[in-house]
Design a protein around this motif. Structure first.
Motif, mmCIF file in Angstrom:
data_model
loop_
_atom_site.group_PDB
_atom_site.id
_atom_site.type_symbol
_atom_site.label_atom_id
_atom_site.label_comp_id
_atom_site.label_asym_id
_atom_site.label_seq_id
_atom_site.Cartn_x
_atom_site.Cartn_y
_atom_site.Cartn_z
ATOM 1 N N GLY A 9 1.101 -62.734 -58.080
ATOM 2 C CA GLY A 9 2.318 -62.746 -57.275
ATOM 3 C C GLY A 9 2.398 -61.549 -56.346
ATOM 4 O O GLY A 9 1.453 -60.783 -56.187
ATOM 5 N N LEU A 10 3.543 -61.398 -55.712
ATOM 6 C CA LEU A 10 3.751 -60.282 -54.791
ATOM 7 C C LEU A 10 4.240 -59.081 -55.597
ATOM 8 O O LEU A 10 5.421 -58.758 -55.626
ATOM 9 C CB LEU A 10 4.772 -60.668 -53.723
ATOM 10 N N THR A 11 3.320 -58.438 -56.267
ATOM 11 C CA THR A 11 3.656 -57.327 -57.146
ATOM 12 C C THR A 11 2.748 -56.133 -56.864
ATOM 13 O O THR A 11 1.722 -56.255 -56.206
ATOM 14 C CB THR A 11 3.500 -57.731 -58.628
ATOM 15 N N TYR A 12 3.132 -55.009 -57.406
ATOM 16 C CA TYR A 12 2.365 -53.768 -57.273
ATOM 17 C C TYR A 12 0.924 -53.968 -57.707
ATOM 18 O O TYR A 12 0.660 -54.498 -58.778
ATOM 19 C CB TYR A 12 3.043 -52.694 -58.121
ATOM 20 N N ASN A 13 -0.014 -53.570 -56.859
ATOM 21 C CA ASN A 13 -1.416 -53.591 -57.273
ATOM 22 C C ASN A 13 -2.175 -52.344 -56.832
ATOM 23 O O ASN A 13 -3.363 -52.246 -57.053
ATOM 24 C CB ASN A 13 -2.134 -54.872 -56.826
ATOM 25 N N ALA A 14 -1.482 -51.378 -56.200
ATOM 26 C CA ALA A 14 -2.129 -50.105 -55.825
ATOM 27 C C ALA A 14 -1.071 -49.116 -55.342
ATOM 28 O O ALA A 14 0.096 -49.462 -55.184
ATOM 29 C CB ALA A 14 -3.172 -50.327 -54.745
ATOM 30 N N ASP A 15 -1.514 -47.892 -55.111
ATOM 31 C CA ASP A 15 -0.659 -46.846 -54.550
ATOM 32 C C ASP A 15 -1.164 -46.506 -53.157
ATOM 33 O O ASP A 15 -2.361 -46.616 -52.878
ATOM 34 C CB ASP A 15 -0.709 -45.592 -55.441
ATOM 35 N N PHE A 16 -0.255 -46.073 -52.296
ATOM 36 C CA PHE A 16 -0.616 -45.746 -50.921
ATOM 37 C C PHE A 16 -0.087 -44.360 -50.574
ATOM 38 O O PHE A 16 1.064 -44.050 -50.826
ATOM 39 C CB PHE A 16 -0.024 -46.779 -49.953
ATOM 40 N N GLN A 17 -0.943 -43.530 -50.019
ATOM 41 C CA GLN A 17 -0.578 -42.176 -49.590
ATOM 42 C C GLN A 17 -0.750 -42.106 -48.086
ATOM 43 O O GLN A 17 -1.863 -42.233 -47.581
ATOM 44 C CB GLN A 17 -1.487 -41.151 -50.263
ATOM 45 N N ASP A 18 0.365 -41.956 -47.349
ATOM 46 C CA ASP A 18 0.289 -41.840 -45.890
ATOM 47 C C ASP A 18 -0.468 -40.584 -45.493
ATOM 48 O O ASP A 18 -0.346 -39.541 -46.124
ATOM 49 C CB ASP A 18 1.692 -41.754 -45.273
ATOM 50 N N THR A 19 -1.249 -40.703 -44.425
ATOM 51 C CA THR A 19 -1.925 -39.529 -43.861
ATOM 52 C C THR A 19 -1.470 -39.284 -42.426
ATOM 53 O O THR A 19 -2.034 -38.449 -41.742
ATOM 54 C CB THR A 19 -3.460 -39.702 -43.897
ATOM 55 N N ASP A 20 -0.435 -40.021 -41.982
ATOM 56 C CA ASP A 20 0.089 -39.854 -40.617
ATOM 57 C C ASP A 20 0.550 -38.431 -40.339
ATOM 58 O O ASP A 20 0.472 -37.951 -39.213
ATOM 59 C CB ASP A 20 1.257 -40.812 -40.364
ATOM 60 N N ASN A 21 1.056 -37.740 -41.376
ATOM 61 C CA ASN A 21 1.567 -36.372 -41.206
ATOM 62 C C ASN A 21 0.526 -35.303 -41.469
ATOM 63 O O ASN A 21 0.850 -34.123 -41.555
ATOM 64 C CB ASN A 21 2.783 -36.152 -42.106
ATOM 65 N N GLY A 22 -0.710 -35.710 -41.629
ATOM 66 C CA GLY A 22 -1.789 -34.746 -41.811
ATOM 67 C C GLY A 22 -1.992 -34.320 -43.256
ATOM 68 O O GLY A 22 -1.476 -34.936 -44.185
ATOM 69 N N TYR A 23 -2.746 -33.215 -43.390
ATOM 70 C CA TYR A 23 -3.127 -32.693 -44.703
ATOM 71 C C TYR A 23 -2.728 -31.234 -44.813
ATOM 72 O O TYR A 23 -2.719 -30.504 -43.840
ATOM 73 C CB TYR A 23 -4.636 -32.795 -44.900
ATOM 74 N N VAL A 24 -2.419 -30.810 -46.047
ATOM 75 C CA VAL A 24 -2.206 -29.399 -46.348
ATOM 76 C C VAL A 24 -3.077 -29.082 -47.560
ATOM 77 O O VAL A 24 -2.988 -29.758 -48.590
ATOM 78 C CB VAL A 24 -0.713 -29.100 -46.659
ATOM 79 N N ASN A 25 -3.931 -28.078 -47.430
ATOM 80 C CA ASN A 25 -4.864 -27.698 -48.495
ATOM 81 C C ASN A 25 -5.687 -28.895 -48.979
ATOM 82 O O ASN A 25 -5.926 -29.065 -50.171
ATOM 83 C CB ASN A 25 -4.122 -27.057 -49.672
ATOM 84 N N GLY A 26 -6.090 -29.747 -48.060
ATOM 85 C CA GLY A 26 -6.938 -30.883 -48.393
ATOM 86 C C GLY A 26 -6.224 -32.086 -48.986
ATOM 87 O O GLY A 26 -6.847 -33.078 -49.314
ATOM 88 N N LYS A 27 -4.882 -31.997 -49.145
ATOM 89 C CA LYS A 27 -4.121 -33.109 -49.698
ATOM 90 C C LYS A 27 -3.188 -33.663 -48.629
ATOM 91 O O LYS A 27 -2.608 -32.910 -47.850
ATOM 92 C CB LYS A 27 -3.280 -32.663 -50.900
ATOM 93 N N PRO A 28 -3.002 -34.996 -48.599
ATOM 94 C CA PRO A 28 -2.087 -35.584 -47.621
ATOM 95 C C PRO A 28 -0.646 -35.126 -47.853
ATOM 96 O O PRO A 28 -0.232 -34.914 -48.990
ATOM 97 C CB PRO A 28 -2.197 -37.088 -47.866
ATOM 98 N N VAL A 29 0.104 -34.955 -46.767
ATOM 99 C CA VAL A 29 1.517 -34.573 -46.845
ATOM 100 C C VAL A 29 2.333 -35.812 -47.206
ATOM 101 O O VAL A 29 2.089 -36.894 -46.710
ATOM 102 C CB VAL A 29 1.990 -34.008 -45.488
ATOM 103 N N GLY A 30 3.317 -35.642 -48.063
ATOM 104 C CA GLY A 30 4.197 -36.751 -48.439
ATOM 105 C C GLY A 30 3.859 -37.340 -49.792
ATOM 106 O O GLY A 30 2.808 -37.079 -50.368
#
Length: 133
Positions: free
Chosen positions: A76-97
């Motif tokens: 069905g239309l259910t959770y199957n993964a996580d999403f981390q936006d990278t539109d705002n860039g990275y800080v210390n190698g990790k995506p912001v947000g």
């Protein structure tokens, strides 16, 4: 030889919808560029211990379009993964947000993935078409 009269008859077949007839849905592909992963360590962010599924800039990101689908995908239309936006860039190698839960699906042609779509959970962007059976 005399023939016996029989009343003319017509056979009528009626189509009855069954539960196996799929409903149509519209699903909004509503994320930006980012990292799609499974949060295996349950820390709420992308890290090296998570299972990486897709990462932009290889070309996969939310396209901002509404897609029509017949029937429900497996699960069905259910959770199957996580999403981390990278539109705002990275800080210390990790995506912001903060990452958020998504439903993603792959568009395939001849068995090869040609596109991937992502829809954020809780955005009310999935609609069942009431006119479809």
């Amino acid at each position: 030889m005399k023939r016996e009269y029989s009343t003319p008859a017509m056979k009528v077949e009626v189509f009855e919808a069954s539960e196996s007839v799929a409903a149509c849905y519209t699903i909004n592909c509503n994320t930006g560029k980012g990292i799609l992963f499974k949060d295996r360590d349950k820390d709420g962010e992308y890290s090296g211990t998570n299972e990486l599924i897709y990462q932009d800039p290889i070309g996969y990101h939310g396209c901002g379009k509404i897609h029509e689908a017949a029937g429900l995908p497996d699960g069905g239309l259910t959770y199957n993964a996580d999403f981390q936006d990278t539109d705002n860039g990275y800080v210390n190698g990790k995506p912001v947000g903060k990452p958020y839960k998504v439903f993603y699906w792959e568009e395939k042609r001849n068995g090869r993935v040609i596109n991937v779509h992502f829809s954020r959970l809780g955005t009310e962007d999935w609609f069942k078409n009431p006119n479809a059976s």
